[in-house]
Write an enzyme that holds these catalytic residues in place. Structure first.
Site, PDB file in Angstrom:
ATOM      1  N   HIS A  76       0.831  -1.200   0.000  1.00  0.00           N
ATOM      2  CA  HIS A  76       0.000   0.000   0.000  1.00  0.00           C
ATOM      3  C   HIS A  76       0.870   1.257   0.000  1.00  0.00           C
ATOM      4  O   HIS A  76       1.816   1.362   0.774  1.00  0.00           O
ATOM      5  CB  HIS A  76      -0.912   0.018   1.235  1.00  0.00           C
ATOM      6  CG  HIS A  76      -2.115  -0.849   1.075  1.00  0.00           C
ATOM      7  ND1 HIS A  76      -3.273  -0.657   1.773  1.00  0.00           N
ATOM      8  CD2 HIS A  76      -2.339  -1.924   0.273  1.00  0.00           C
ATOM      9  CE1 HIS A  76      -4.175  -1.567   1.416  1.00  0.00           C
ATOM     10  NE2 HIS A  76      -3.622  -2.346   0.513  1.00  0.00           N
ATOM     11  N   TYR A 204      -9.252   5.289   8.090  1.00  0.00           N
ATOM     12  CA  TYR A 204      -9.419   5.495   9.535  1.00  0.00           C
ATOM     13  C   TYR A 204     -10.392   6.665   9.686  1.00  0.00           C
ATOM     14  O   TYR A 204     -10.071   7.783   9.267  1.00  0.00           O
ATOM     15  CB  TYR A 204      -8.102   5.881  10.200  1.00  0.00           C
ATOM     16  CG  TYR A 204      -7.052   4.790  10.266  1.00  0.00           C
ATOM     17  CD1 TYR A 204      -6.235   4.493   9.179  1.00  0.00           C
ATOM     18  CD2 TYR A 204      -6.855   4.066  11.443  1.00  0.00           C
ATOM     19  CE1 TYR A 204      -5.261   3.504   9.258  1.00  0.00           C
ATOM     20  CE2 TYR A 204      -5.876   3.073  11.530  1.00  0.00           C
ATOM     21  CZ  TYR A 204      -5.093   2.799  10.432  1.00  0.00           C
ATOM     22  OH  TYR A 204      -4.124   1.828  10.515  1.00  0.00           O
ATOM     23  N   PRO A 296      -4.522  -0.542  18.862  1.00  0.00           N
ATOM     24  CA  PRO A 296      -4.258  -0.923  17.470  1.00  0.00           C
ATOM     25  C   PRO A 296      -4.356   0.216  16.449  1.00  0.00           C
ATOM     26  O   PRO A 296      -4.081   0.004  15.265  1.00  0.00           O
ATOM     27  CB  PRO A 296      -5.326  -1.993  17.190  1.00  0.00           C
ATOM     28  CG  PRO A 296      -6.387  -1.759  18.194  1.00  0.00           C
ATOM     29  CD  PRO A 296      -5.750  -1.162  19.393  1.00  0.00           C
ATOM     30  N   LYS A 300       0.670  -1.023  15.146  1.00  0.00           N
ATOM     31  CA  LYS A 300       2.062  -1.139  15.574  1.00  0.00           C
ATOM     32  C   LYS A 300       2.431  -2.383  16.383  1.00  0.00           C
ATOM     33  O   LYS A 300       3.619  -2.696  16.525  1.00  0.00           O
ATOM     34  CB  LYS A 300       2.446   0.093  16.415  1.00  0.00           C
ATOM     35  CG  LYS A 300       2.521   1.364  15.618  1.00  0.00           C
ATOM     36  CD  LYS A 300       3.659   1.314  14.618  1.00  0.00           C
ATOM     37  CE  LYS A 300       3.600   2.372  13.571  1.00  0.00           C
ATOM     38  NZ  LYS A 300       4.072   1.936  12.274  1.00  0.00           N
ATOM     39  N   TYR A 388       4.028   5.788  10.555  1.00  0.00           N
ATOM     40  CA  TYR A 388       3.192   4.676  10.078  1.00  0.00           C
ATOM     41  C   TYR A 388       4.021   3.649   9.304  1.00  0.00           C
ATOM     42  O   TYR A 388       3.824   2.443   9.468  1.00  0.00           O
ATOM     43  CB  TYR A 388       2.059   5.224   9.203  1.00  0.00           C
ATOM     44  CG  TYR A 388       0.914   4.234   9.049  1.00  0.00           C
ATOM     45  CD1 TYR A 388      -0.090   4.131  10.004  1.00  0.00           C
ATOM     46  CD2 TYR A 388       0.838   3.397   7.931  1.00  0.00           C
ATOM     47  CE1 TYR A 388      -1.133   3.227   9.869  1.00  0.00           C
ATOM     48  CE2 TYR A 388      -0.206   2.492   7.783  1.00  0.00           C
ATOM     49  CZ  TYR A 388      -1.186   2.418   8.758  1.00  0.00           C
ATOM     50  OH  TYR A 388      -2.218   1.515   8.626  1.00  0.00           O
TER      51      TYR A 388
HETATM   52  P1  RFL Z   1       1.213 -12.990  20.928  1.00  0.00           P
HETATM   53  O1  RFL Z   1       0.844 -12.970  19.500  1.00  0.00           O
HETATM   54  O2  RFL Z   1       0.141 -12.676  21.918  1.00  0.00           O
HETATM   55  O3  RFL Z   1       1.858 -14.404  21.237  1.00  0.00           O
HETATM   56  C1  RFL Z   1       2.109 -14.855  22.551  1.00  0.00           C
HETATM   57  C2  RFL Z   1       2.053 -16.363  22.556  1.00  0.00           C
HETATM   58  O4  RFL Z   1       2.372 -16.851  23.855  1.00  0.00           O
HETATM   59  C3  RFL Z   1       1.435 -17.857  24.217  1.00  0.00           C
HETATM   60  N1  RFL Z   1       1.368 -17.910  25.694  1.00  0.00           N
HETATM   61  C4  RFL Z   1       1.986 -18.861  26.430  1.00  0.00           C
HETATM   62  N2  RFL Z   1       2.739 -19.906  26.073  1.00  0.00           N
HETATM   63  C5  RFL Z   1       3.213 -20.691  27.094  1.00  0.00           C
HETATM   64  N3  RFL Z   1       2.936 -20.468  28.398  1.00  0.00           N
HETATM   65  C6  RFL Z   1       2.182 -19.415  28.795  1.00  0.00           C
HETATM   66  N4  RFL Z   1       1.922 -19.194  30.074  1.00  0.00           N
HETATM   67  C7  RFL Z   1       1.689 -18.563  27.782  1.00  0.00           C
HETATM   68  N5  RFL Z   1       0.896 -17.454  27.803  1.00  0.00           N
HETATM   69  C8  RFL Z   1       0.728 -17.076  26.545  1.00  0.00           C
HETATM   70  C9  RFL Z   1       0.146 -17.423  23.557  1.00  0.00           C
HETATM   71  O5  RFL Z   1      -0.752 -18.512  23.387  1.00  0.00           O
HETATM   72  C10 RFL Z   1       0.670 -16.887  22.219  1.00  0.00           C
HETATM   73  O6  RFL Z   1       0.750 -17.892  21.242  1.00  0.00           O
HETATM   74  O7  RFL Z   1       2.414 -11.977  21.241  1.00  0.00           O
HETATM   75  P2  RFL Z   1       3.658 -11.518  20.320  1.00  0.00           P
HETATM   76  O8  RFL Z   1       4.325 -12.688  19.699  1.00  0.00           O
HETATM   77  O9  RFL Z   1       4.417 -10.580  21.178  1.00  0.00           O
HETATM   78  O10 RFL Z   1       2.980 -10.723  19.112  1.00  0.00           O
HETATM   79  C11 RFL Z   1       2.298  -9.505  19.334  1.00  0.00           C
HETATM   80  C12 RFL Z   1       1.141  -9.347  18.344  1.00  0.00           C
HETATM   81  O11 RFL Z   1       0.381 -10.522  18.323  1.00  0.00           O
HETATM   82  C13 RFL Z   1       0.256  -8.155  18.669  1.00  0.00           C
HETATM   83  O12 RFL Z   1       1.035  -7.049  19.088  1.00  0.00           O
HETATM   84  C14 RFL Z   1      -0.601  -7.698  17.465  1.00  0.00           C
HETATM   85  O13 RFL Z   1      -1.533  -8.662  17.090  1.00  0.00           O
HETATM   86  C15 RFL Z   1      -1.336  -6.390  17.793  1.00  0.00           C
HETATM   87  N6  RFL Z   1      -2.216  -5.938  16.709  1.00  0.00           N
HETATM   88  C16 RFL Z   1      -1.727  -5.293  15.590  1.00  0.00           C
HETATM   89  N7  RFL Z   1      -0.394  -5.127  15.423  1.00  0.00           N
HETATM   90  C17 RFL Z   1       0.106  -4.561  14.282  1.00  0.00           C
HETATM   91  O14 RFL Z   1       1.345  -4.442  14.154  1.00  0.00           O
HETATM   92  N8  RFL Z   1      -0.701  -4.141  13.241  1.00  0.00           N
HETATM   93  C18 RFL Z   1      -2.048  -4.273  13.323  1.00  0.00           C
HETATM   94  O15 RFL Z   1      -2.714  -3.957  12.365  1.00  0.00           O
HETATM   95  C19 RFL Z   1      -2.614  -4.828  14.547  1.00  0.00           C
HETATM   96  N9  RFL Z   1      -3.921  -4.994  14.670  1.00  0.00           N
HETATM   97  C20 RFL Z   1      -3.599  -6.148  16.807  1.00  0.00           C
HETATM   98  C21 RFL Z   1      -4.429  -5.647  15.758  1.00  0.00           C
HETATM   99  C22 RFL Z   1      -4.164  -6.836  17.894  1.00  0.00           C
HETATM  100  C23 RFL Z   1      -5.520  -7.021  17.947  1.00  0.00           C
HETATM  101  N10 RFL Z   1      -6.031  -7.771  19.074  1.00  0.00           N
HETATM  102  C24 RFL Z   1      -6.951  -8.811  18.958  1.00  0.00           C
HETATM  103  C25 RFL Z   1      -5.365  -7.673  20.369  1.00  0.00           C
HETATM  104  C26 RFL Z   1      -5.792  -5.812  15.819  1.00  0.00           C
HETATM  105  C27 RFL Z   1      -6.349  -6.484  16.909  1.00  0.00           C
HETATM  106  C28 RFL Z   1      -7.849  -6.606  16.944  1.00  0.00           C
HETATM  107  C1  PHB Z   2      -6.201  -4.838  10.533  1.00  0.00           C
HETATM  108  O1  PHB Z   2      -6.242  -4.998   9.300  1.00  0.00           O
HETATM  109  O2  PHB Z   2      -6.555  -5.731  11.324  1.00  0.00           O
HETATM  110  C2  PHB Z   2      -5.739  -3.542  11.089  1.00  0.00           C
HETATM  111  C3  PHB Z   2      -5.232  -2.587  10.214  1.00  0.00           C
HETATM  112  C4  PHB Z   2      -4.798  -1.367  10.726  1.00  0.00           C
HETATM  113  C5  PHB Z   2      -4.869  -1.118  12.079  1.00  0.00           C
HETATM  114  C6  PHB Z   2      -5.355  -2.091  12.951  1.00  0.00           C
HETATM  115  C7  PHB Z   2      -5.799  -3.307  12.451  1.00  0.00           C
HETATM  116  O3  PHB Z   2      -4.461   0.074  12.567  1.00  0.00           O
END
Ligand code: RFL
Ligand code: PHB
Length: 394
Positions: A76, A204, A296, A300, A388
């Site tokens: 993008h 957004y 989110p 990041k 960004y």
């Molecule tokens: P994770 O992905 O949470 O992975 C942690 C892992 O550890 C396991 N775990 C354990 N394992 C063993 N023993 C225990 N006691 C444990 N406790 C937990 C878990 O099962 C899991 O598999 O952390 P990690 O690797 O640091 O990654 C971080 C990302 O997942 C997170 O920051 C992003 O998903 C946040 N996020 C977004 N980030 C972006 O860069 N761009 C985005 O567009 C974006 N959109 C989002 C998001 C997060 C969202 N939610 C649901 C929180 C949108 C949403 C809706």
């Molecule tokens: C997504 O596609 O899930 C998404 C994209 C941008 C954001 C957060 C989530 O800032």
């Protein structure tokens, strides 16, 4: 009796942070074992982030995990800010020379697990009661239960990549640990649907009914979010109600292109800013969501996790290659400098775009003035674009 395993780095958690760390270490000949609480199916089914910074794309490609992403991901050049129907495009490519990649975290995770397993990696899915002990000694242990039996991993380093609800952060003594937190008074209700995205770039939108985000996973799969109350129940949100609400918030022009369809996933996520300092305790290192959370709105979280792991892998590789501990010693301070800048950006975007329940008319005027300023100033637009696409690694 416990079964004893031995490795150089014991990684807790097989999210993007743990998997990428394991890959980068493997690529430099360093052994690791991953302990993951959930099943492989659960980990591969979670719907999370969607946007990768230019630096994250580079990191995944360099690690050898980028092949499908480069084929299927969508590059993008910009995204749109909308304010009560008015639009302003942030020209990422024109302002910074860089692009972002839209490729789901779910796919990144699947690619990483498949590659690590094909290389013979040890990933214990379904590991219960994981507990790091003696992390300030030179021989930390990580105890866990697997298929009803007790196990322990003897290692030199423990990487706490177990997300916000993991055990690792609590291993950093309370007397050493400082935490900083802001919980926002709303959540995001997200849906995934097999419909073409409303726009070829993300939107957004700040609207008086609440924030909305139009994102995507491919040209046939859309990801949409609307701001909702933290007390809201998913059962209150039929697909029809979601589509009506999104339509109302994104402005008439965009709404004309909106294709409705059944949701294939629907969930509510809370919004939080959180940082734990320091990110090291003895030979335990925290990375990713285990150490910090961003709302989110700036896309990041995943990118910060990748940046932490780039530093951590470099530090561990340097330690094993030359015995130089300086990188490990600087890990926490170096990461935290960048993390706070990213916390700032995510907080700023969240403050600008959401409706705050107790906000005054003055607060709303400030949001509108912020939007008008960005729309009229290339300098302000560039500041957003620079953050960004991702700040450089130090
Ligand atoms: P994770 O992905 O949470 O992975 C942690 C892992 O550890 C396991 N775990 C354990 N394992 C063993 N023993 C225990 N006691 C444990 N406790 C937990 C878990 O099962 C899991 O598999 O952390 P990690 O690797 O640091 O990654 C971080 C990302 O997942 C997170 O920051 C992003 O998903 C946040 N996020 C977004 N980030 C972006 O860069 N761009 C985005 O567009 C974006 N959109 C989002 C998001 C997060 C969202 N939610 C649901 C929180 C949108 C949403 C809706
Ligand atoms: C997504 O596609 O899930 C998404 C994209 C941008 C954001 C957060 C989530 O800032």
């Amino acid at each position: 009796m416990s079964t004893r395993h031995k490795t150089q780095v014991c990684i807790i958690g097989s999210g993007p942070a743990g998997l990428l760390l394991s890959q980068l270490l493997h690529n430099s000949g360093i052994e690791s074992i991953i302990l993951e609480r959930q099943t492989r199916e659960h980990v591969e089914g979670r719907i999370r982030a969607g946007v990768l910074e230019a630096g994250s794309v580079e990191a995944l490609t360099e690690a050898g995990i980028g092949e499908r992403m480069m084929r299927e991901g969508l590059l993008h050049d910009g995204f749109n800010l909308a304010f009560d129907g008015d639009h302003h495009r942030i020209d990422l490519k024109g302002l910074t020379g860089k692009q972002v990649m839209v490729y789901g975290q779910t796919e990144v995770t699947r690619d990483m697990i498949a590659l690590r397993l094909s290389q013979g990696a040890e990933i214990a899915f379904g590991a219960q009661d994981v507990l790091p002990v003696d992390v300030t000694s030179s021989k930390p242990l990580v105890k866990y239960r697997h298929n009803g039996a007790s196990h322990e991993v003897e290692c030199a380093f423990v990487a706490g990549c177990d997300g916000f609800h993991g055990v690792s952060r609590n291993t950093v003594l309370e007397s050493v640990r400082q935490t900083f937190e802001r919980v926002y008074p709303f959540g995001w209700l997200g849906i995934l649907s097999d419909t073409p995205p409303v726009s070829h770039e993300l939107i957004y939108a700040n609207h008086q009914r609440g924030f909305a985000l139009c994102s995507m996973r491919s040209m046939t799969r859309s990801r949409y979010y609307v701001q909702c109350s933290t007390e809201d129940d998913i059962a209150n949100w039929s697909d029809a109600r979601f589509w009506d609400e999104l339509t109302a918030r994104i402005g008439e022009d965009a709404a004309r292109n909106l294709v409705r369809g059944p949701s294939i996933e629907k969930s509510i996520a809370p919004l939080r800013s959180f940082v734990c300092e320091p990110m090291r305790h003895g030979n335990l290192f925290l990375a990713g969501d285990a150490a910090h959370i961003v709302p989110p709105t700036g896309a990041k979280g995943l990118n910060l996790a990748i940046a932490d792991v780039r530093y951590l892998s470099r530090a561990l590789i340097e330690h094993y290659r030359s015995g130089n501990a300086a990188w490990l010693d600087n890990y926490s301070a170096t990461c935290l400098k960048r993390i706070w800048k990213v916390e700032r950006f995510s907080w700023y975007m969240s403050m600008m775009l959401h409706q705050f329940p107790d906000d005054s008319a003055f607060g709303k005027k400030m949001q509108r003035a912020e939007f008008d300023y960005i729309a009229s100033s290339e300098t302000a637009s560039r500041a957003i674009a620079e953050n960004y696409v991702g700040l450089p690694l130090d």
